[in-house]
Design a protein around this motif. Structure first.
Motif, PDB file in Angstrom:
ATOM      1  N   ILE A   1      39.246  41.356 -31.756  1.00  0.00           N
ATOM      2  CA  ILE A   1      38.682  41.978 -30.549  1.00  0.00           C
ATOM      3  C   ILE A   1      38.968  41.124 -29.320  1.00  0.00           C
ATOM      4  N   PHE A   2      39.019  39.812 -29.472  1.00  0.00           N
ATOM      5  CA  PHE A   2      39.371  38.953 -28.339  1.00  0.00           C
ATOM      6  C   PHE A   2      40.791  39.254 -27.862  1.00  0.00           C
ATOM      7  N   VAL A   3      41.708  39.339 -28.805  1.00  0.00           N
ATOM      8  CA  VAL A   3      43.096  39.617 -28.458  1.00  0.00           C
ATOM      9  C   VAL A   3      43.210  40.964 -27.746  1.00  0.00           C
ATOM     10  N   LYS A   4      42.522  41.962 -28.254  1.00  0.00           N
ATOM     11  CA  LYS A   4      42.586  43.294 -27.655  1.00  0.00           C
ATOM     12  C   LYS A   4      42.072  43.276 -26.221  1.00  0.00           C
ATOM     13  N   ARG A   5      40.969  42.560 -25.980  1.00  0.00           N
ATOM     14  CA  ARG A   5      40.393  42.544 -24.637  1.00  0.00           C
ATOM     15  C   ARG A   5      41.259  41.731 -23.670  1.00  0.00           C
TER      16      ARG A   5
ATOM     17  N   ASP B   1      23.503  54.435 -38.294  1.00  0.00           N
ATOM     18  CA  ASP B   1      22.543  55.016 -37.355  1.00  0.00           C
ATOM     19  C   ASP B   1      22.420  54.203 -36.069  1.00  0.00           C
ATOM     20  N   LEU B   2      22.894  52.963 -36.088  1.00  0.00           N
ATOM     21  CA  LEU B   2      22.768  52.117 -34.896  1.00  0.00           C
ATOM     22  C   LEU B   2      23.683  52.572 -33.762  1.00  0.00           C
ATOM     23  N   ALA B   3      24.678  53.402 -34.077  1.00  0.00           N
ATOM     24  CA  ALA B   3      25.566  53.904 -33.034  1.00  0.00           C
ATOM     25  C   ALA B   3      24.783  54.666 -31.971  1.00  0.00           C
TER      26      ALA B   3
ATOM     27  N   TYR C   1      33.026  45.766 -27.778  1.00  0.00           N
ATOM     28  CA  TYR C   1      33.722  46.675 -28.682  1.00  0.00           C
ATOM     29  C   TYR C   1      33.909  48.080 -28.130  1.00  0.00           C
ATOM     30  N   SER C   2      33.150  48.473 -27.108  1.00  0.00           N
ATOM     31  CA  SER C   2      33.258  49.861 -26.656  1.00  0.00           C
ATOM     32  C   SER C   2      33.382  50.031 -25.145  1.00  0.00           C
ATOM     33  N   THR C   3      33.267  48.972 -24.367  1.00  0.00           N
ATOM     34  CA  THR C   3      33.420  49.074 -22.917  1.00  0.00           C
ATOM     35  C   THR C   3      34.840  48.661 -22.539  1.00  0.00           C
TER      36      THR C   3
END
Length: 355
Positions: free
Chosen positions: A60-64, A222-224, A263-265
């Motif tokens: 996720i670091f690489v992606k951002r 369910d946490l989504a 992860y989603s912003t």
């Protein structure tokens, strides 16, 4: 090498894992200086079996970074607001880079003024809070840090998330060389643990979460649309609010629902805020006296154990793991190794293991 008995872990030497993390980050155009700092922080967590805060974060670091949402090299801007206090604008740097710089500056201020406080804005996830407290403890200081995060936790009595898991950590040296490190989220379970539970197909503990309708749930899916609950009810709510004020309101960072998700912003930086407080022990009493008093306290704690049992102080078990893993290698879980292998192949980086 892969553990052929369980096929659930891969054993990796400490230095090989460090270099792997550096190679991955630099392949994603992270500066060499930033890559070394980040790799050290991630390795610190993996050495202590805190794998959700370790190299598992690299994809996720690489992606951002590739999306331009984390900046490297870090361009940190400091503002001295009092003799013992500074504010840091991290400029969307890696949280580990901003956090290490902030804690080191707080230590410098404490050595000069007795105490040092640094707030941070425009940062990112900084990983294990106790890592930064270990920096203070190594400098023979008491360190405290906290950070806000994307909302995942309802206030006491609520059914919608308002706060992040908002961890708080405390650290101080001991005569054994293994520091006391208290590190806890203000939610019923840490966000990284909830993510790990989801990835491994397990269930959330009872009383930790609500679904989108406000009903208790143990399904991590369910946490989504649901929410985690604060630890210890009103007490956890109070602590989460305290962290939000220190890290979001006071620092000038995003607060509560303004904080983005790593992860989603994807339309803006997350603008996480942190706070660091350091006290120079030697300004309050001689170090040998302090360590002796800590030893006495720990002796009393251990003496409270039932016959034949043993009480460990916070940080003791993980300190022992770090010493063991440094010598024998770090057993990385397969849920960490598989995504890293995929990432390494994409970046043409050699893995320190064979699949």
């Amino acid at each position: 090498m892969i553990d052929t008995e369980t096929e659930k872990t891969v054993n990796v030497k400490k230095e090989e894992l460090r270099q792997f993390a550096i190679n991955v980050l630099q392949s994603a155009r992270v500066s060499p200086a930033d890559a070394r700092i980040i790799a050290e922080a991630l390795l610190w967590s993996d050495l202590r079996a805190r794998h959700p805060q370790g190299v598992s974060r690299l994809p996720i670091f690489v992606k951002r970074v590739q999306c331009g949402l984390i900046n490297s090299p870090a361009r940190l801007k400091w503002n001295r607001v009092a003799p013992a206090a500074e504010m840091l604008d991290a400029g969307n740097a890696f949280g580990h880079v901003a956090g290490r710089a902030a804690m080191q500056r707080a230590v410098e201020l404490a050595k000069s003024q007795g105490v040092g406080v640094v707030t941070v804005k425009r940062s990112n996830l900084y990983g294990a809070a106790s890592y930064f407290c270990s920096i203070a403890a190594e400098a023979r200081c008491i360190g405290i840090t906290c950070t806000n995060a994307v909302p995942k936790v309802a206030p006491f009595g609520g059914v919608r998330p308002v706060f992040g898991t908002n961890p708080i950590a405390f650290g101080c040296p001991t005569s054994s060389g293994v520091p006391i490190l208290v590190d806890m989220s203000t939610s019923a379970i840490a966000g990284s643990i909830a993510r790990s539970i989801d990835e491994t197909g397990k269930r959330l503990p009872e009383g930790a979460a609500l679904d989108k309708n406000g009903n208790p749930t143990t399904d991590p899916k369910d946490l989504a649309e649901g929410t985690l609950l604060p630890v210890a009810g009103a007490k956890g709510f109070g602590l989460a609010l305290m962290v939000e004020i220190l890290c979001g309101v006071l620092s000038g960072a995003a607060m509560s629902k303004e904080v983005g998700s790593m992860y989603s912003t994807w339309d803006k930086p997350v603008n996480t805020g942190h706070c660091f407080l350091v006290m120079d022990i030697s300004k309050f009493q001689p170090m040998h006296n302090f360590l002796g008093r800590v030893d006495t306290m720990l002796d009393w704690v251990k003496a409270a154990a039932p016959e034949g049992e043993y009480i460990r102080f916070p940080g003791e078990i993980r300190g022992e793991l770090a010493a063991e893993y440094a010598g024998n290698g770090i057993p990385l879980p397969m849920e960490t190794v598989k995504p890293l292998t995929k990432l390494a192949n994409e970046l043409n980086v050699e893995c320190p293991w064979r699949m």
